[in-house]
Motif scaffolding. Structure first.
Motif, PDB file in Angstrom:
ATOM      1  N   PRO A  36      87.894-100.806 -17.217  1.00  0.00           N
ATOM      2  CA  PRO A  36      86.950-101.764 -16.170  1.00  0.00           C
ATOM      3  C   PRO A  36      85.391-101.507 -16.433  1.00  0.00           C
ATOM      4  CG  PRO A  36      89.018-101.141 -14.981  1.00  0.00           C
ATOM      5  CD  PRO A  36      88.858-100.260 -16.267  1.00  0.00           C
ATOM      6  N   GLY A  37      84.582-102.424 -16.445  1.00  0.00           N
ATOM      7  CA  GLY A  37      83.272-102.142 -16.485  1.00  0.00           C
ATOM      8  C   GLY A  37      82.453-101.413 -17.775  1.00  0.00           C
ATOM      9  N   SER A  38      83.272-101.370 -18.772  1.00  0.00           N
ATOM     10  CA  SER A  38      82.822-100.728 -19.940  1.00  0.00           C
ATOM     11  C   SER A  38      82.045-101.692 -20.903  1.00  0.00           C
ATOM     12  CB  SER A  38      84.090 -99.887 -20.844  1.00  0.00           C
ATOM     13  OG  SER A  38      85.002-100.983 -21.241  1.00  0.00           O
ATOM     14  N   GLY A  39      82.326-102.950 -20.642  1.00  0.00           N
ATOM     15  CA  GLY A  39      81.335-103.911 -21.628  1.00  0.00           C
ATOM     16  C   GLY A  39      82.604-104.567 -22.657  1.00  0.00           C
ATOM     17  N   LYS A  40      83.650-104.264 -22.394  1.00  0.00           N
ATOM     18  CA  LYS A  40      84.666-104.840 -23.539  1.00  0.00           C
ATOM     19  C   LYS A  40      84.494-106.102 -23.680  1.00  0.00           C
ATOM     20  CE  LYS A  40      89.047-104.207 -21.063  1.00  0.00           C
ATOM     21  NZ  LYS A  40      88.317-104.069 -19.862  1.00  0.00           N
ATOM     22  N   SER A  41      84.475-106.962 -22.458  1.00  0.00           N
ATOM     23  CA  SER A  41      84.837-108.451 -22.607  1.00  0.00           C
ATOM     24  C   SER A  41      83.539-109.112 -23.332  1.00  0.00           C
ATOM     25  CB  SER A  41      85.073-108.889 -21.156  1.00  0.00           C
ATOM     26  OG  SER A  41      86.295-108.643 -20.708  1.00  0.00           O
ATOM     27  N   THR A  42      82.347-108.558 -22.514  1.00  0.00           N
ATOM     28  CA  THR A  42      81.269-109.129 -22.944  1.00  0.00           C
ATOM     29  C   THR A  42      81.000-108.763 -24.604  1.00  0.00           C
ATOM     30  OG1 THR A  42      80.055-108.511 -21.115  1.00  0.00           O
ATOM     31  CG2 THR A  42      78.712-108.864 -22.930  1.00  0.00           C
ATOM     32  N   ASN A  43      81.411-107.408 -25.062  1.00  0.00           N
ATOM     33  CA  ASN A  43      80.984-107.405 -26.447  1.00  0.00           C
ATOM     34  C   ASN A  43      82.121-107.874 -27.372  1.00  0.00           C
ATOM     35  OD1 ASN A  43      78.758-105.136 -27.004  1.00  0.00           O
ATOM     36  ND2 ASN A  43      79.912-104.476 -25.109  1.00  0.00           N
ATOM     37  N   ALA A  44      83.254-107.974 -26.903  1.00  0.00           N
ATOM     38  CA  ALA A  44      84.496-108.783 -27.574  1.00  0.00           C
ATOM     39  C   ALA A  44      84.309-110.097 -27.969  1.00  0.00           C
ATOM     40  CB  ALA A  44      85.745-108.555 -26.968  1.00  0.00           C
ATOM     41  N   GLU A  45      83.367-110.835 -26.844  1.00  0.00           N
ATOM     42  CA  GLU A  45      83.198-112.051 -27.129  1.00  0.00           C
ATOM     43  C   GLU A  45      81.889-112.402 -28.051  1.00  0.00           C
ATOM     44  OE1 GLU A  45      81.688-113.821 -23.439  1.00  0.00           O
ATOM     45  OE2 GLU A  45      83.516-113.314 -22.419  1.00  0.00           O
ATOM     46  N   ILE A  46      81.058-111.499 -28.240  1.00  0.00           N
ATOM     47  CA  ILE A  46      79.809-111.461 -29.248  1.00  0.00           C
ATOM     48  C   ILE A  46      80.472-111.238 -30.449  1.00  0.00           C
ATOM     49  CG2 ILE A  46      77.652-110.085 -30.020  1.00  0.00           C
ATOM     50  CD1 ILE A  46      77.302-109.916 -26.993  1.00  0.00           C
ATOM     51  N   ALA A  98      82.352 -95.897 -20.683  1.00  0.00           N
ATOM     52  CA  ALA A  98      80.862 -95.478 -19.800  1.00  0.00           C
ATOM     53  C   ALA A  98      81.433 -94.517 -18.787  1.00  0.00           C
ATOM     54  CB  ALA A  98      80.184 -96.624 -19.399  1.00  0.00           C
ATOM     55  N   PRO A  99      80.602 -93.953 -18.115  1.00  0.00           N
ATOM     56  CA  PRO A  99      80.628 -93.008 -17.164  1.00  0.00           C
ATOM     57  C   PRO A  99      81.190 -93.993 -15.758  1.00  0.00           C
ATOM     58  CG  PRO A  99      78.687 -92.157 -18.086  1.00  0.00           C
ATOM     59  CD  PRO A  99      79.144 -93.630 -18.648  1.00  0.00           C
ATOM     60  N   ILE A 146      82.501 -95.634 -28.242  1.00  0.00           N
ATOM     61  CA  ILE A 146      81.227 -95.728 -27.924  1.00  0.00           C
ATOM     62  C   ILE A 146      81.041 -96.043 -26.484  1.00  0.00           C
ATOM     63  CG2 ILE A 146      79.195 -97.423 -28.003  1.00  0.00           C
ATOM     64  CD1 ILE A 146      80.426 -98.528 -30.697  1.00  0.00           C
ATOM     65  N   ASN A 147      80.055 -94.967 -26.111  1.00  0.00           N
ATOM     66  CA  ASN A 147      79.600 -94.981 -24.504  1.00  0.00           C
ATOM     67  C   ASN A 147      78.702 -95.891 -24.316  1.00  0.00           C
ATOM     68  OD1 ASN A 147      78.507 -94.317 -22.126  1.00  0.00           O
ATOM     69  ND2 ASN A 147      78.086 -92.232 -22.531  1.00  0.00           N
ATOM     70  N   SER A 198      71.430-100.099 -24.859  1.00  0.00           N
ATOM     71  CA  SER A 198      71.133-101.498 -24.101  1.00  0.00           C
ATOM     72  C   SER A 198      72.215-102.447 -24.527  1.00  0.00           C
ATOM     73  CB  SER A 198      69.901-101.955 -24.295  1.00  0.00           C
ATOM     74  OG  SER A 198      69.502-102.313 -25.630  1.00  0.00           O
ATOM     75  N   GLU A 199      72.470-103.223 -23.616  1.00  0.00           N
ATOM     76  CA  GLU A 199      73.630-104.210 -24.038  1.00  0.00           C
ATOM     77  C   GLU A 199      73.353-105.027 -25.407  1.00  0.00           C
ATOM     78  OE1 GLU A 199      72.526-108.237 -21.457  1.00  0.00           O
ATOM     79  OE2 GLU A 199      73.189-106.444 -20.299  1.00  0.00           O
ATOM     80  N   ASP A 200      72.358-105.264 -25.807  1.00  0.00           N
ATOM     81  CA  ASP A 200      72.018-105.855 -27.023  1.00  0.00           C
ATOM     82  C   ASP A 200      72.095-105.063 -28.415  1.00  0.00           C
ATOM     83  OD1 ASP A 200      69.606-104.499 -26.414  1.00  0.00           O
ATOM     84  OD2 ASP A 200      68.439-105.597 -27.748  1.00  0.00           O
ATOM     85  N   VAL A 201      72.193-103.437 -27.983  1.00  0.00           N
ATOM     86  CA  VAL A 201      72.561-102.613 -29.341  1.00  0.00           C
ATOM     87  C   VAL A 201      74.024-102.391 -29.455  1.00  0.00           C
ATOM     88  CG1 VAL A 201      72.339-100.233 -29.973  1.00  0.00           C
ATOM     89  CG2 VAL A 201      70.166-101.348 -28.989  1.00  0.00           C
ATOM     90  N   VAL A 202      74.598-102.312 -28.429  1.00  0.00           N
ATOM     91  CA  VAL A 202      76.205-101.982 -28.808  1.00  0.00           C
ATOM     92  C   VAL A 202      76.976-103.194 -29.807  1.00  0.00           C
ATOM     93  CG1 VAL A 202      78.475-101.591 -27.626  1.00  0.00           C
ATOM     94  CG2 VAL A 202      76.505-100.808 -26.578  1.00  0.00           C
ATOM     95  N   PRO A 203      76.690-104.555 -29.345  1.00  0.00           N
ATOM     96  CA  PRO A 203      77.338-105.439 -30.246  1.00  0.00           C
ATOM     97  C   PRO A 203      76.654-105.168 -31.919  1.00  0.00           C
ATOM     98  CG  PRO A 203      76.355-106.604 -28.444  1.00  0.00           C
ATOM     99  CD  PRO A 203      76.140-105.177 -28.331  1.00  0.00           C
ATOM    100  N   ASP A 204      75.550-104.890 -32.016  1.00  0.00           N
ATOM    101  CA  ASP A 204      74.920-104.492 -33.285  1.00  0.00           C
ATOM    102  C   ASP A 204      75.667-103.719 -34.096  1.00  0.00           C
ATOM    103  OD1 ASP A 204      73.261-106.839 -33.111  1.00  0.00           O
ATOM    104  OD2 ASP A 204      71.646-105.782 -32.629  1.00  0.00           O
ATOM    105  N   MET A 205      76.098-102.462 -33.076  1.00  0.00           N
ATOM    106  CA  MET A 205      76.747-101.208 -33.701  1.00  0.00           C
ATOM    107  C   MET A 205      78.088-101.652 -34.131  1.00  0.00           C
ATOM    108  SD  MET A 205      75.642 -98.403 -30.831  1.00  0.00           S
ATOM    109  CE  MET A 205      76.483 -97.259 -31.481  1.00  0.00           C
ATOM    110  N   LEU A 206      78.737-102.493 -33.455  1.00  0.00           N
ATOM    111  CA  LEU A 206      80.219-102.900 -33.564  1.00  0.00           C
ATOM    112  C   LEU A 206      80.096-103.686 -35.011  1.00  0.00           C
ATOM    113  CD1 LEU A 206      81.394-103.736 -30.195  1.00  0.00           C
ATOM    114  CD2 LEU A 206      82.042-101.842 -31.464  1.00  0.00           C
TER     115      LEU A 206
END
Length: 192
Positions: A9-19, A100-101, A153-154, A159-167
């Protein structure tokens, strides 16, 4: 293509999965949504249903069976859940773990759920301990074993716009023809 995004929870999985699902025109199927649907079907609020799941293993099995069936029969989806990588171990093209921590995740959860950070942290720790125990008891899965994932990925580092680009870059560079014989969990089967 079948992709999975997992993480606590809170790792950003839902946000990044949607993108990611949107970028590759995949249906995004969330384990959390299915869990809430199961809770609604049985007349429980999600928090109480999660506590009930500690006592009734059938709840986890029903959720996991639905996700596993989707993974076994579809190749045009992105599955997102804590166990998605394990549930789709034999079928997924790529499996991602986001984390994330705890301090960062607690802040994110507190903000989105209008809680204090200490409340979010305590709830998250309890939930993670409960889930880890249930996964170990039900399926002999160590949720902390990341060896099945193609990338971990940590999300606190970028930033939140970089992780989706990495994926996205990882998916774009994936070549199924080069994957022959390199599947890290080939032959692994779990009864859900």
């Amino acid at each position: 293509m079948l992709l999975t995004v997992s993480g606590p929870p809170g790792s950003g999985k839902s946000t990044n999965a949607e993108i990611l699902a949107e970028r590759f025109d995949l249906e995004h199927i969330s384990g959390g949504d299915i869990f809430r649907q199961l809770a609604d079907e049985r007349g429980y609020p999600p928090v109480e249903f999660n506590e009930l799941a500690e006592e009734e293993e059938q709840i986890d099995k029903d959720l996991d069976r639905r996700l596993r069936t989707i993974a076994a029969t579809r190749d045009d989806v992105l599955l997102e859940s804590r166990l998605a990588g394990w549930l789709a171990a034999e079928n997924a093209d790529l499996r991602f773990w986001l984390d994330a921590p705890l301090s960062v995740r607690a802040e994110r959860i507190a903000e989105r759920e209008d809680k204090t950070v200490p409340e979010a942290r305590a709830t998250t720790e309890r939930r993670e301990q409960s889930e880890a125990k249930r996964y170990a008891d039900l399926y002999d899965i160590d949720i902390h074993d990341l060896s099945i994932y193609d990338a971990a990925i940590n999300t606190a580092r970028w930033s939140e716009d970089v992780v989706p680009d990495m994926l996205t870059a990882a998916v774009e560079r994936y070549d199924p023809a080069e994957d022959e014989g390199k599947h890290p969990v080939e032959g692994v089967r779990y009864e859900f």
